[in-house]
Each structure stands twice: as C-alpha cells, then as structure tokens.
Design a protein around this motif. Structure first.
Motif, PDB file in Angstrom:
ATOM      1  N   VAL A  57      71.699  28.142  66.407  1.00  0.00           N
ATOM      2  CA  VAL A  57      71.292  27.132  67.366  1.00  0.00           C
ATOM      3  C   VAL A  57      69.802  27.271  67.673  1.00  0.00           C
ATOM      4  CG1 VAL A  57      71.563  26.400  69.753  1.00  0.00           C
ATOM      5  CG2 VAL A  57      73.573  26.820  68.343  1.00  0.00           C
ATOM      6  N   ARG A  60      67.700  26.099  64.789  1.00  0.00           N
ATOM      7  CA  ARG A  60      67.632  24.652  64.651  1.00  0.00           C
ATOM      8  C   ARG A  60      66.739  24.032  65.718  1.00  0.00           C
ATOM      9  NH1 ARG A  60      67.809  22.189  60.479  1.00  0.00           N
ATOM     10  NH2 ARG A  60      69.245  20.500  60.817  1.00  0.00           N
ATOM     11  N   MET A  61      66.603  24.739  66.821  1.00  0.00           N
ATOM     12  CA  MET A  61      65.697  24.253  67.866  1.00  0.00           C
ATOM     13  C   MET A  61      64.268  24.172  67.337  1.00  0.00           C
ATOM     14  SD  MET A  61      66.776  23.425  70.845  1.00  0.00           S
ATOM     15  CE  MET A  61      65.212  23.628  71.682  1.00  0.00           C
ATOM     16  N   GLU A 119      79.934  12.643  71.097  1.00  0.00           N
ATOM     17  CA  GLU A 119      79.098  13.437  71.991  1.00  0.00           C
ATOM     18  C   GLU A 119      78.946  14.906  71.597  1.00  0.00           C
ATOM     19  OE1 GLU A 119      80.241  13.125  76.053  1.00  0.00           O
ATOM     20  OE2 GLU A 119      78.666  14.455  76.740  1.00  0.00           O
ATOM     21  N   ASN A 120      80.029  15.507  71.224  1.00  0.00           N
ATOM     22  CA  ASN A 120      79.963  16.951  70.996  1.00  0.00           C
ATOM     23  C   ASN A 120      79.815  17.363  69.538  1.00  0.00           C
ATOM     24  OD1 ASN A 120      80.200  17.797  73.721  1.00  0.00           O
ATOM     25  ND2 ASN A 120      82.328  17.100  73.634  1.00  0.00           N
ATOM     26  N   VAL A 121      79.541  16.393  68.693  1.00  0.00           N
ATOM     27  CA  VAL A 121      79.390  16.745  67.284  1.00  0.00           C
ATOM     28  C   VAL A 121      78.003  17.328  67.063  1.00  0.00           C
ATOM     29  CG1 VAL A 121      79.331  15.909  64.920  1.00  0.00           C
ATOM     30  CG2 VAL A 121      81.028  15.034  66.523  1.00  0.00           C
ATOM     31  N   ARG A 122      78.019  18.555  66.661  1.00  0.00           N
ATOM     32  CA  ARG A 122      76.727  19.224  66.498  1.00  0.00           C
ATOM     33  C   ARG A 122      76.290  19.185  65.049  1.00  0.00           C
ATOM     34  NH1 ARG A 122      78.060  24.604  69.048  1.00  0.00           N
ATOM     35  NH2 ARG A 122      79.979  24.207  67.930  1.00  0.00           N
ATOM     36  N   ARG A 124      73.547  18.612  63.778  1.00  0.00           N
ATOM     37  CA  ARG A 124      72.267  19.263  63.526  1.00  0.00           C
ATOM     38  C   ARG A 124      72.338  20.780  63.371  1.00  0.00           C
ATOM     39  NH1 ARG A 124      67.524  19.936  65.680  1.00  0.00           N
ATOM     40  NH2 ARG A 124      68.098  19.893  67.868  1.00  0.00           N
ATOM     41  N   LEU A 125      73.479  21.338  63.714  1.00  0.00           N
ATOM     42  CA  LEU A 125      73.635  22.781  63.544  1.00  0.00           C
ATOM     43  C   LEU A 125      73.618  23.124  62.057  1.00  0.00           C
ATOM     44  CD1 LEU A 125      73.976  25.221  65.264  1.00  0.00           C
ATOM     45  CD2 LEU A 125      76.404  24.721  65.463  1.00  0.00           C
TER      46      LEU A 125
ATOM     47  N   ASP B  55      70.428  16.310  73.006  1.00  0.00           N
ATOM     48  CA  ASP B  55      70.566  17.080  71.781  1.00  0.00           C
ATOM     49  C   ASP B  55      71.613  18.175  71.981  1.00  0.00           C
ATOM     50  OD1 ASP B  55      68.191  19.036  69.794  1.00  0.00           O
ATOM     51  OD2 ASP B  55      70.299  18.530  69.499  1.00  0.00           O
ATOM     52  N   PRO B  56      72.736  18.070  71.265  1.00  0.00           N
ATOM     53  CA  PRO B  56      73.785  19.085  71.442  1.00  0.00           C
ATOM     54  C   PRO B  56      73.303  20.494  71.134  1.00  0.00           C
ATOM     55  CG  PRO B  56      74.571  17.256  70.090  1.00  0.00           C
ATOM     56  CD  PRO B  56      73.108  17.068  70.255  1.00  0.00           C
ATOM     57  N   VAL B  57      72.361  20.611  70.225  1.00  0.00           N
ATOM     58  CA  VAL B  57      71.860  21.936  69.872  1.00  0.00           C
ATOM     59  C   VAL B  57      71.087  22.529  71.055  1.00  0.00           C
ATOM     60  CG1 VAL B  57      70.235  23.163  68.391  1.00  0.00           C
ATOM     61  CG2 VAL B  57      71.853  21.539  67.398  1.00  0.00           C
ATOM     62  N   ALA B  58      70.224  21.739  71.650  1.00  0.00           N
ATOM     63  CA  ALA B  58      69.465  22.235  72.800  1.00  0.00           C
ATOM     64  C   ALA B  58      70.404  22.586  73.954  1.00  0.00           C
ATOM     65  CB  ALA B  58      68.442  21.196  73.242  1.00  0.00           C
TER      66      ALA B  58
END
Lengths: 342, 342
Positions: A57, A60-61, A119-122, A124-125, B55-58
């Motif tokens: 996480v 990816r930030m 909403e909760n699909v990450r 980008r992880l 952003d779910p990651v953030a």
DNA sequence: TTATCTAGCTAATACGTATTAGCAAAAAGA
DNA sequence: TCTTTTTGCTAATACGTATTAGCTAGATAA
C-alpha cells in the motif's frame, strides 16, 4: 498480532536510516545508490531474518510497483457451478504469473457488488489487472480504457472509447470451419440455436456462422438459450433441419437427450455441432463435434500481455488464439433417409 | 487521463480545507464532526459533480491492516488433476473473504518449491495466511507457530512446537459411525485398505476405525495406497473379508471394478466403504457408502478464524466440523451366502 | 461591558515508502 | 599544506487520506 515491521524498524536493527533501507531494497545500481557492499549486506541480512516485505500500500502511494497482478472476475471465481468456467483460466494466469515472478491478488474485497470501480475495490494495489467474465460492464471498460491503469481482458472486447487490450479465442473462423464441414457432408438445411448478439464471443460465433453458410439454408434459428429442449427439437424437426449449431453446450446436451428419447439418431437423423467445447475432457455423456477453446493459453497470453503493459508501457495489443476443431461424433453425413423425407 | 482528483482539489473547489472534505466524506455524526449542513452540501455537490472517489490505497495507508489474506497451497492449486481437490476449498475461502471485505493473495512465488518460507514467497504482503495441502511441512509449521504471523491451517494438524490453529473435518467419529453401521449389518470380518500413519487426516481415520471395530475382526489390512487392485482383492477374498474400508476413493473404485469383473457382487458378496467422498456430485460411476467432507465449510470457517486472529489477535482455535454420512449403495447386510462360504 | 462558551472550521501530523538535495568526513590532487 | 573531489550516508519531503488539538469569531451569560 505483532505490529507489522516497517523500514524504520529494519533501519534500527541494521544501524542505518530508513532511506538506506529503501535504497538497499530497491537495489539501485551500486554506483548510483552509493551504498557500499558491507552496509548493503548488513541490511539484507536483517531483511532476510525478519522476513520483512515492503508494504504494498505504501509503495503504491508513491507510485511504486509491487509485482502483484490483480485478477478481477465479474462472477465469483470458485463457486460450484462456475468452477469449471474459471479454473482453466486461473491456471493459465497463475502459470504465467509464476513464471514472471508476480503474485496474484483476487479482488474479492468488493463483496457481492462485482464492479471494478466499486468503493472498496483496491485495483491500484496491483500493478495491473486481468479481467475475466462472461459479460463485461462497458461503462467500466470505457473508464479503464480512458485511464492509465494497465489491464488486459480475457476474451475479445469491442472498442470502449478506445481499443481494449485483450486475448481472446478466434471463434469466427472456427465456427465457419464447422459450418463448411457440415456443408461438405451434404447438409443444406441448417439451424442455429443460441444468442446472436450481446457478448462479443456470441457475436463472433454468429458472424462466423453467417459468413460460411453459403448456399445452405438457415431453416430455423432460435436466438435464445435455455429454451425447453422439447420445444427446440420440435422447431428443428418441423423446419426440416438436418444439422443444428448450438452456442451453448448445455442446450445441445438437453436437446440430444430428447432427440434420443424420440428415437432420433444423432448424427444419423440430425447432426449436432457445438460452438465451443467441454471444459472437462473427462465429462460424462456425448462427445459433441465442436471446437476447443484454448482457455489456459488465452489467460496465459493475457497475463504476459499485461506484464508487458506494466513493465514497458506497451501499446494496446489485441490477440485472437485459434480454436482447434474437436472431432466428436455428432456430425455426420447427410443420410439418404434424412434427405428423402425432407 | 485527467490527473486523479485529490481531496485537496475538492477542498479548493468547495472553499474548505482538505480535512473538511474528509470529514464530510466520512459522514461522521453531525454533532461530532461539527460541519453545518450548508458546508456539507457544498462539499457534497463538488464531489458529485467531479465524481471524486477517495483513493482506497491512501485510505488503507492510514488504517494499518491491508485486508489481504494469503492463500498458500502445498500443491499447485490449478492444474487439471488438482482442480477438483482445491476448488471447493477455494470457493469457501473466496466466499468468506468476500463477506469480510478481504482480498486474496495467491502466493505464486513458491513456484515448484512449494515452501512457505521459500525465498520468493512474500508472505508478509498479506495480513495473514490460510494454508492448504494434503501434506504439510512440519518444520515450516513449527516456524509459523513460533512466529507472530497469523495463519490457519485447513485440516487438522498435530502440535508443532505449540498448538496449530486449524479447521478440519472430524474424520474419526465419522469413520467410527461407518464401522458401527457395518457391524450392525452383521459384518464381523472386516478389512482396511489405506495408510494408517502420516498425515493427520489419515491417522484420524485409522483411529476412528480401530476404536469402533469392537468384536469384529480385522482380517486384512493393507497400509498402503495405489496397490494393484487385483492383488488387493485377492488378499481380501482369501482373508474372508465381508466388508472393506478404503481411505482412498480411487482405490475403492479400482477394486470394485475388478470385483465386478470376477462376478463378485457389491455389496452382496463384499461391502465397500470409503472414508471420504466424491468431490464432484455428478461424477460417473458407483456411489460408494462414505461420508461427506465439508470442504467449503472448512475453508470458510478457516478464513473466518484467520480474520479473527488478524483483527483481534484471537487465541489459537482448533475446530473440527462433522462429516455427514453418505448413503451410497456399496454397504449392505452380511448375506447368508457370504457367511456360509467363509 | 466583560467573561465564558460554542460553532466552524483548519493546521498539523500520522500512516510507510521512495527520492533527492545536501552534509560531513575521508581521499585525492595540486 | 590547502583545495577539490568522492564516498557514505541522512534529513527532509512527496504521495492522499484520516484524525485531532486548537484557533477564532460569534453568541450567550453575568
């Protein structure tokens, strides 16, 4: 649970700064990073002993990559009734991911919504994502195409505000080949059972069928699935069809069973062709004349394509893999009896 | 693609601070957040118009746990021959993960080594790990038990330097019940074919068998699997066994086929019981008297247990789920002929 | 009028990582 | 010996969000 180790902790154990840990971890060329071997080895030792892995996480930030590939399925990947659909694909994906050094993240966190952008699909992880499903959400597809997140679809997809990167099966020519084979066997009264619009795989089959029918006649068409088999057979018989093409194996199986009950012989009285194939080679029942969908190979190639996009910002690729014919025993010559009575 | 909108951007458009945007987004009770309706609505309007999504990651950065569960299988999960073994488990895991809002990380880094602590396995990408396999590595298990990384095994496991958290099938009483049923049907010359040591599931079956045999006699035992079926049948017949218990379905199927070839009737001349069950309900061939292994439920419960450990540092739990009997048609009364000739 | 309280925010900081400018000491060159 | 260069790091800051202490202006009470 013990608190997750941070680079700050590793730094303390190794007697360096957090920035140094990061530099060591990212193995920049020694000349660039300016970390001497002795320091680097000391840090690596601590990392090894603690099993430290950088937080994906946090990486990816700051736009780092994690060597993780997302897998998004529009339907649950492993439910009992679906198991046979996704398993070969997942095998292909895993095989490629493993060979390329990527772990797979199944994006189940969204719950039952089954939307990529829920909403909760990450998403980008992961560094990028392979997308599977019988039917895609075109709004989401367009959003992906417009965005900069790397993805690859398994299965051909029409443009969605731009070209969609995909690896699919080349259903049209495979379908055409089967139609041509039927015609070569003398069939001139042909039928089609299954959808002809909607999903791209469906459209391709219909296109391949239409293109190859030539001087044969389409004497019956049922653009639907899951029709009562007896009703379907009635239509086929009264239309005088000698050969019928099904898009869905399940439909073919049911109609074949009813035909058998009525004393019709397959392929003697009616030839049946399936535009697809059994997922499991050892499945019970009739071996239909069909074509093989290279599911594993599709998924493997899609995964490899995705990695090219992730690592090299590769341009959009669209690949269709050939579908080899499956002999089966449900397509046979037009029999003299069949020809005479119709 | 337009640059991803941040809360800072929304704040600017709405004329508030980023902190205010966050407070509005997270809809804290109005009394707590102290944001008046007018301000809130102004911010919500900007969010709506821009389509901003956090952003779910953030978000995950500030919350700590990544809500990722590792899935480690000691055998590859997806090659065709293994798919039937792992699919029901994976279904259970996926179901639970989905319900609990966790993503699943398939640890492909194990490659062909299949070791949890192999070099490329990045266990700590996940918050915790579910471990599956026919046979576990006890050294690794001990290391996990000694460590602080949350894990749960699917299937009962003996202590490994400490208690192992697991969810398994309660094979011993299920086996005992089948043995008792055979005795109730008059069987007194009983045989056992399969391993009696090694994996815990194997030990439990033998234990349950031994405990329930009572006044019946173990006239033959073959503590092995994959023996030539003809040889196995010879031993059973010459020992005068009227009922045989197999640990492996595949062995039972092969011996049943040979018995049929020799004109022996099952269950008339020889009853066969399998200490386990068919994975696929629609599998071809004989329906053996057996018990159902609740694979999905086991995996689901293991996943839920893992989440308890991850989120609450829950103490070690060990759970055995009951295995319901499967009627089948291979266990029948001791027939007069059988009794007389032996 | 003065003192106290409350509403409406915001500045600051945490989360864990990657990146880079820059510092200080040692080494090299003049 | 003095100056310049190089080496070996580290302090500072970015990323986007959530949280909270605290500030300020206005309202209320004395």
């Amino acid at each position: 649970m013990a608190k997750r180790l941070r680079q700050k902790d590793i730094a303390q154990l190794a007697g360096v700064s957090q920035a140094t840990v990061s530099l060591v971890l990212n193995a920049a060329p020694a000349t660039q990073a300016r970390i001497p071997a002795e320091t680097r080895e000391r840090v690596e030792k601590v990392i090894r002993e603690t099993g430290y892995v950088a937080d994906p996480v946090a990486r990816r930030m700051v736009k780092g990559l994690n060597r993780i590939l997302g897998v998004f399925t529009y339907e649950p990947a492993f439910p009992s009734e679906q198991a046979d659909f996704f398993t070969p694909f997942l095998f292909g994906i895993e095989e490629a991911a493993q060979a390329l050094g990527y772990d797979l993240l199944l994006l189940t966190g969204a719950g039952t919504q089954r939307k990529i952008f829920a909403e909760n699909v990450r998403l980008r992880l992961a560094d990028g994502c392979v997308i599977l499903g019988r039917k895609f959400d075109n709004t989401e597809l367009a959003r992906l195409v417009a965005g900069d997140f790397p993805f690859v679809a398994v299965g051909r997809r029409d443009d969605a505000g731009g070209p969609v990167p995909y690896v699919g099966g080349d259903y049209a020519p495979a379908t055409s080949a089967l139609v041509e084979r039927a015609r070569a066997l003398g069939h001139r009264r042909i039928a089609y059972v299954g959808l002809n619009e909607g999903a791209e795989s469906t459209i391709d089959r219909w296109y391949g069928f239409s293109r190859a029918i030539g001087d044969a006649e389409l004497v019956a068409s049922i653009f639907a699935v899951d029709r009562p088999p007896a009703e379907t057979l009635d239509i086929l018989v009264s239309a005088g069809a000698s050969c019928v093409f099904f898009t869905e194996l399940a439909d073919a199986m049911r109609v074949e069973a009813v035909a058998r009950e009525r004393g019709l012989s397959v392929p003697g009285d009616l030839s049946i062709v399936v535009l697809g194939n059994h997922i499991r080679a050892d499945e019970p029942g009739r071996r239909f004349t069909s074509f093989a969908i290279p599911r594993e190979a599709m998924a493997k190639a899609a995964t490899e394509m995705l990695v090219r996009r992730v690592e090299n910002d590769a341009p959009v690729e669209q690949l269709l893999l050939p579908c080899e014919p499956v002999e089966g025993d449900t397509l046979g010559p037009l029999s003299p009896k069949t020809k005479k009575t119709r």
